[in-house]
Design an enzyme around this catalytic site. Structure first.
Site: not given
Length: 467
Positions: A16, A111
């Protein structure tokens, strides 16, 4: 029924990118490094997309209204966003992930999940996967010109995502097999996917605040509280029981465009013209992806914040702009917009990779209902009325014939203020020009890791809130 079983070794990685949009802006704008930056809609009814960690210290969060963000952190830089730059950085990261493993599941620009079991690596000890993750983090920093990402590695997708959140920003956490429940039991129940504000409130009313509290409930109790599917899912996830695979290709379910406006719109012709514009954007995306769709949906948020959706389904899929626009206009007629419209959107779902070519054509001629439609010219849309799509957007890359490359600090009252700096320079000077200064022009996004100076002309300026 056998409960879902996580893997025996930590072979699922979640990455992320930290405060991604804001981090790209800070990378490319030296004067903003270490300072609060907020990216999103910059108008009075805008919404925060991403806030830098410096802005988060003041309570600014994603999905917060820009008005509230400004009240909490008035000294932040509020930028409308540069999706070309974000996509460029995302492509660099996704390329690294696909070099690591053929099984990569992107969730968004910033992500993704990676299946390390398909990577060719054989050492999945804590030390082994830590080395893989650290090498990836170093690669992300180098490939993106300094961006950081937090990485979690675990035996399931759920736990890998939890792990990546534990030490943000720039974190790395590996959860050894068998330690998952011990890790999550003290955490708030909202750590579990699907536990939003409504579900959290239902659980709070029965005394459930932590994952351990949730674990104490039976499956039957959870099903009674939140329904069969959701209750069963919560029952397993609070026990870290998750066997969902990493899926390399995520199938698109719909394509849509929507905008939130700074002022309530009541002019019917203006609303219809906006629908035509959004239908064009949606069908362009469909055509580029070689897709078509059967269901056309109109989304309208009114002055009182009530949201209305209307849909109609065709017998066969289409990717025609005229068809989508005509049907969306008809759906608009079903909604009372006399009080004003805050948000308008057009979407197409029920996607297919083929098109029924003769849906609106019979023996080479247009079907009767299409032929009768008057070919009137659409009214011009004065987007300045909406406070949107201005020529100069805060944060936009520009080029001046004398001063060189820079970015828009702000504009208004016929003037635009520019700070002249790039990712490779120190913080630069600020100059103000007339908005129609012929020496000032938009500038293309250039990868700072690859090119020292930006010289190409940007062909399109991104307008915020396009989904």
């Amino acid at each position: 029924m056998r409960p879902p079983r996580p893997r025996a070794e930590p072979t699922i990685l979640h990455v992320d990118l930290d405060a991604f949009f804001a981090a790209v802006e800070q990378r490319d704008k030296p004067s903003l490094r270490g300072k609060p930056v907020v990216v999103g809609g910059v108008g009075g009814r805008g919404v925060v997309s991403t806030a830098s960690y410096e802005a988060r210290l003041y309570g600014v969060r994603s999905a917060m209204s820009t008005a509230e963000a400004r009240s909490r952190c008035p000294h932040a830089a509020y930028l409308s966003g540069r999706f070309d730059a974000y996509r460029q950085a995302s492509r660099a990261v996704m390329s690294l992930l696909r070099d690591l493993s053929p099984l990569v599941e992107p969730l968004s620009l910033d992500e993704a999940f990676v299946d390390l079991a398909a990577s060719g690596h054989t050492d999945f000890s804590v030390a082994g996967v830590t080395e893989i993750a650290q090498t990836l983090k170093d690669g992300v920093r180098e490939a993106t010109g300094g961006l950081t990402g937090s990485v979690g590695v675990a035996t399931s997708k759920f736990m890998a995502k939890v792990a990546s959140e534990l030490d943000k920003p720039d974190g790395l956490c590996v959860v050894p097999a068998g330690t998952e429940q011990e890790l999550i039991r003290p955490m708030k129940v909202s750590v579990i996917p699907g536990v939003g504000p409504a579900t959290a409130e239902r659980l709070r009313r029965v005394g459930v605040h932590t994952v351990a509290d949730l674990e104490a409930l039976s499956q039957d109790e959870l099903v009674r509280l939140v329904g069969q599917a959701h209750g069963t899912s919560l029952y397993h996830l609070c026990r870290a029981q998750d066997d969902r695979p990493v899926v390399a290709e995520r199938e698109a379910k719909s394509v849509s465009v929507e905008d939130t406006y700074d002022t309530d719109l009541v002019d019917r012709r203006l609303l219809e013209a906006l629908i035509d514009r959004y239908a064009t954007r949606v069908t362009e995306r469909l055509q580029k992806a070689r897709l078509s769709g059967r269901t056309i949906t109109l989304k309208v948020r009114l002055h009182d914040f009530s949201t209305h959706t209307r849909s109609t389904t065709l017998p066969s899929p289409t990717d025609r702009t005229r068809t989508v626009s005509r049907l969306a206009r008809a759906l608009l007629a079903e909604v009372d917009t006399s009080g004003g419209v805050r948000l308008l959107g057009v979407g197409v779902s029920g996607l297919a990779d083929w098109i029924q070519e003769d849906l609106f054509e019979i023996d080479g001629t247009l079907a009767e209902d299409e032929e009768r439609e008057p070919a009137e010219e659409l009214p011009a849309v004065d987007l300045s009325r909406l406070g949107r799509d201005r020529r100069w957007s805060p944060g936009q890359d520009v080029q001046h014939e004398e001063h060189g490359p820079g970015w828009v600090w702000g504009s208004g009252r016929g003037r635009v203020t520019v700070r002249f700096e790039t990712a490779q320079t120190p913080p630069g000077p600020v100059r103000t020009f007339l908005v129609d200064d012929p020496a000032l022009s938009p500038r293309a996004v250039v990868d700072p890791a690859a090119e020292p100076e930006a010289t190409r002309v940007q062909t399109e300026v991104w307008g915020p809130s396009e989904v």
